[in-house]
Design a protein around this motif. Structure first.
Motif, PDB file in Angstrom:
ATOM      1  N   ALA A 198    -103.457  39.279  19.129  1.00  0.00           N
ATOM      2  CA  ALA A 198    -104.137  39.535  17.850  1.00  0.00           C
ATOM      3  C   ALA A 198    -103.330  38.988  16.673  1.00  0.00           C
ATOM      4  N   TYR A 199    -102.027  39.078  16.747  1.00  0.00           N
ATOM      5  CA  TYR A 199    -101.165  38.578  15.671  1.00  0.00           C
ATOM      6  C   TYR A 199    -101.212  37.052  15.619  1.00  0.00           C
ATOM      7  N   LEU A 200    -101.183  36.425  16.784  1.00  0.00           N
ATOM      8  CA  LEU A 200    -101.271  34.967  16.842  1.00  0.00           C
ATOM      9  C   LEU A 200    -102.637  34.488  16.354  1.00  0.00           C
ATOM     10  N   ARG A 201    -103.688  35.196  16.713  1.00  0.00           N
ATOM     11  CA  ARG A 201    -105.034  34.843  16.255  1.00  0.00           C
ATOM     12  C   ARG A 201    -105.118  34.938  14.731  1.00  0.00           C
ATOM     13  N   ARG A 202    -104.540  35.994  14.180  1.00  0.00           N
ATOM     14  CA  ARG A 202    -104.551  36.165  12.719  1.00  0.00           C
ATOM     15  C   ARG A 202    -103.840  34.997  12.044  1.00  0.00           C
ATOM     16  N   ALA A 203    -102.716  34.570  12.603  1.00  0.00           N
ATOM     17  CA  ALA A 203    -101.983  33.434  12.035  1.00  0.00           C
ATOM     18  C   ALA A 203    -102.763  32.136  12.220  1.00  0.00           C
ATOM     19  N   ARG A 204    -103.375  31.963  13.384  1.00  0.00           N
ATOM     20  CA  ARG A 204    -104.110  30.727  13.690  1.00  0.00           C
ATOM     21  C   ARG A 204    -105.332  30.562  12.794  1.00  0.00           C
ATOM     22  N   THR A 205    -105.897  31.673  12.333  1.00  0.00           N
ATOM     23  CA  THR A 205    -107.097  31.609  11.500  1.00  0.00           C
ATOM     24  C   THR A 205    -106.787  31.800  10.013  1.00  0.00           C
ATOM     25  N   SER A 206    -105.523  31.730   9.652  1.00  0.00           N
ATOM     26  CA  SER A 206    -105.134  31.899   8.245  1.00  0.00           C
ATOM     27  C   SER A 206    -105.524  30.679   7.417  1.00  0.00           C
ATOM     28  N   ARG A 207    -105.525  30.859   6.129  1.00  0.00           N
ATOM     29  CA  ARG A 207    -105.823  29.757   5.207  1.00  0.00           C
ATOM     30  C   ARG A 207    -104.815  28.625   5.362  1.00  0.00           C
ATOM     31  N   ALA A 208    -103.546  28.953   5.491  1.00  0.00           N
ATOM     32  CA  ALA A 208    -102.513  27.920   5.639  1.00  0.00           C
ATOM     33  C   ALA A 208    -102.735  27.111   6.912  1.00  0.00           C
ATOM     34  N   ALA A 209    -103.085  27.781   8.014  1.00  0.00           N
ATOM     35  CA  ALA A 209    -103.346  27.072   9.262  1.00  0.00           C
ATOM     36  C   ALA A 209    -104.553  26.146   9.110  1.00  0.00           C
ATOM     37  N   ALA A 210    -105.583  26.615   8.433  1.00  0.00           N
ATOM     38  CA  ALA A 210    -106.769  25.781   8.214  1.00  0.00           C
ATOM     39  C   ALA A 210    -106.413  24.552   7.379  1.00  0.00           C
ATOM     40  N   GLU A 211    -105.603  24.742   6.349  1.00  0.00           N
ATOM     41  CA  GLU A 211    -105.207  23.613   5.507  1.00  0.00           C
ATOM     42  C   GLU A 211    -104.385  22.597   6.286  1.00  0.00           C
ATOM     43  N   LEU A 212    -103.507  23.064   7.165  1.00  0.00           N
ATOM     44  CA  LEU A 212    -102.727  22.139   7.994  1.00  0.00           C
ATOM     45  C   LEU A 212    -103.630  21.389   8.967  1.00  0.00           C
ATOM     46  N   THR A 213    -104.514  22.124   9.606  1.00  0.00           N
ATOM     47  CA  THR A 213    -105.409  21.528  10.599  1.00  0.00           C
ATOM     48  C   THR A 213    -106.355  20.516   9.962  1.00  0.00           C
ATOM     49  N   GLN A 214    -106.828  20.812   8.765  1.00  0.00           N
ATOM     50  CA  GLN A 214    -107.783  19.941   8.085  1.00  0.00           C
ATOM     51  C   GLN A 214    -107.113  18.809   7.314  1.00  0.00           C
ATOM     52  N   GLY A 215    -105.773  18.766   7.332  1.00  0.00           N
ATOM     53  CA  GLY A 215    -105.067  17.696   6.637  1.00  0.00           C
ATOM     54  C   GLY A 215    -105.018  17.860   5.137  1.00  0.00           C
ATOM     55  N   VAL A 216    -105.269  19.068   4.646  1.00  0.00           N
ATOM     56  CA  VAL A 216    -105.235  19.324   3.202  1.00  0.00           C
ATOM     57  C   VAL A 216    -103.803  19.225   2.670  1.00  0.00           C
ATOM     58  N   ARG A 217    -102.857  19.673   3.455  1.00  0.00           N
ATOM     59  CA  ARG A 217    -101.454  19.647   3.030  1.00  0.00           C
ATOM     60  C   ARG A 217    -100.820  18.326   3.433  1.00  0.00           C
ATOM     61  N   GLN A 218    -100.199  17.703   2.477  1.00  0.00           N
ATOM     62  CA  GLN A 218     -99.564  16.406   2.724  1.00  0.00           C
ATOM     63  C   GLN A 218     -98.338  16.574   3.623  1.00  0.00           C
ATOM     64  N   GLY A 219     -98.088  15.586   4.482  1.00  0.00           N
ATOM     65  CA  GLY A 219     -96.922  15.621   5.347  1.00  0.00           C
ATOM     66  C   GLY A 219     -97.082  16.489   6.571  1.00  0.00           C
ATOM     67  N   ALA A 220     -98.319  16.810   6.919  1.00  0.00           N
ATOM     68  CA  ALA A 220     -98.580  17.655   8.086  1.00  0.00           C
ATOM     69  C   ALA A 220     -98.939  16.793   9.292  1.00  0.00           C
ATOM     70  N   HIS A 221     -98.807  17.383  10.451  1.00  0.00           N
ATOM     71  CA  HIS A 221     -99.144  16.738  11.719  1.00  0.00           C
ATOM     72  C   HIS A 221    -100.183  17.615  12.412  1.00  0.00           C
ATOM     73  N   ALA A 222    -101.044  17.009  13.185  1.00  0.00           N
ATOM     74  CA  ALA A 222    -102.117  17.746  13.865  1.00  0.00           C
ATOM     75  C   ALA A 222    -101.599  18.858  14.774  1.00  0.00           C
ATOM     76  N   ASP A 223    -100.381  18.747  15.281  1.00  0.00           N
ATOM     77  CA  ASP A 223     -99.823  19.748  16.194  1.00  0.00           C
ATOM     78  C   ASP A 223     -99.037  20.857  15.495  1.00  0.00           C
ATOM     79  N   ASP A 224     -98.908  20.805  14.193  1.00  0.00           N
ATOM     80  CA  ASP A 224     -98.037  21.754  13.484  1.00  0.00           C
ATOM     81  C   ASP A 224     -98.395  23.215  13.735  1.00  0.00           C
ATOM     82  N   VAL A 225     -99.660  23.565  13.640  1.00  0.00           N
ATOM     83  CA  VAL A 225    -100.050  24.968  13.824  1.00  0.00           C
ATOM     84  C   VAL A 225     -99.718  25.422  15.245  1.00  0.00           C
ATOM     85  N   ALA A 226    -100.089  24.631  16.234  1.00  0.00           N
ATOM     86  CA  ALA A 226     -99.803  24.996  17.624  1.00  0.00           C
ATOM     87  C   ALA A 226     -98.300  25.131  17.856  1.00  0.00           C
ATOM     88  N   LEU A 227     -97.510  24.236  17.296  1.00  0.00           N
ATOM     89  CA  LEU A 227     -96.056  24.308  17.471  1.00  0.00           C
ATOM     90  C   LEU A 227     -95.473  25.555  16.811  1.00  0.00           C
TER      91      LEU A 227
END
Length: 154
Positions: A94-123
């Motif tokens: 449940a804690y990992l799910r909460r982090a995975r669905t956070s706004r920051a995770a969405a921004e990383l996944t969607q490439g909103v944040r500069q300097g991110a990699h597609a694997d960052d959230v999973a890592l």
């Protein structure tokens, strides 16, 4: 660079690495006078919890640094570590799910944040990838983060 996905491909052999994060660094510096300063994430969650149990501190303060202390991924990680430090047999899902669905995770996944990699959230959500805690201490007027071995599980 603050991207684990990009960093894992960098050749760092023989180099000194200086990493700076905006929120995390500010948070660690704000509490540098504490008797024990640990910087944590899901990748070192259990080791951090074990070190807190071994330290037997009567008071632990979690400094949540993202989004002015309201970052869902930081709150989820802090709550998970707090429960593990208290000795609770807590399921991380449940804690990992909460982090995975956070706004920051969405921004990383969607490439909103500069300097991110597609694997960052999973890592970042690889639970207990490393067997050490990350302790910060002042060394020669600098706050330095070093791995700290933790007591074995009894």
């Amino acid at each position: 660079m603050n991207s684990p996905g990009l960093l894992r491909t960098a050749d760092l052999e023989g180099r000194t690495v200086v990493q700076k994060t905006t929120a995390g660094t500010v948070g660690a510096l704000a509490v540098k006078e504490a008797s024990l300063v640990l910087c944590a994430g899901f990748v070192v969650a259990e080791a951090t919890a074990r070190l807190l149990r071994a330290h037997a501190s009567d008071r632990v303060t979690f400094v949540v640094t993202g989004e002015d202390g309201r970052a869902e991924e930081d709150l989820a990680c802090a709550r998970y570590i707090a429960r593990r430090a208290a000795g609770a047999g807590t399921d991380a899902a449940a804690y990992l799910r909460r982090a995975r669905t956070s706004r920051a995770a969405a921004e990383l996944t969607q490439g909103v944040r500069q300097g991110a990699h597609a694997d960052d959230v999973a890592l970042c959500l690889e639970l207990d990838r490393f067997p050490f805690a990350m302790a910060a201490a002042v060394e020669d007027s600098l706050l330095v983060l070093r791995p700290r071995e933790v007591p074995p599980v009894p």
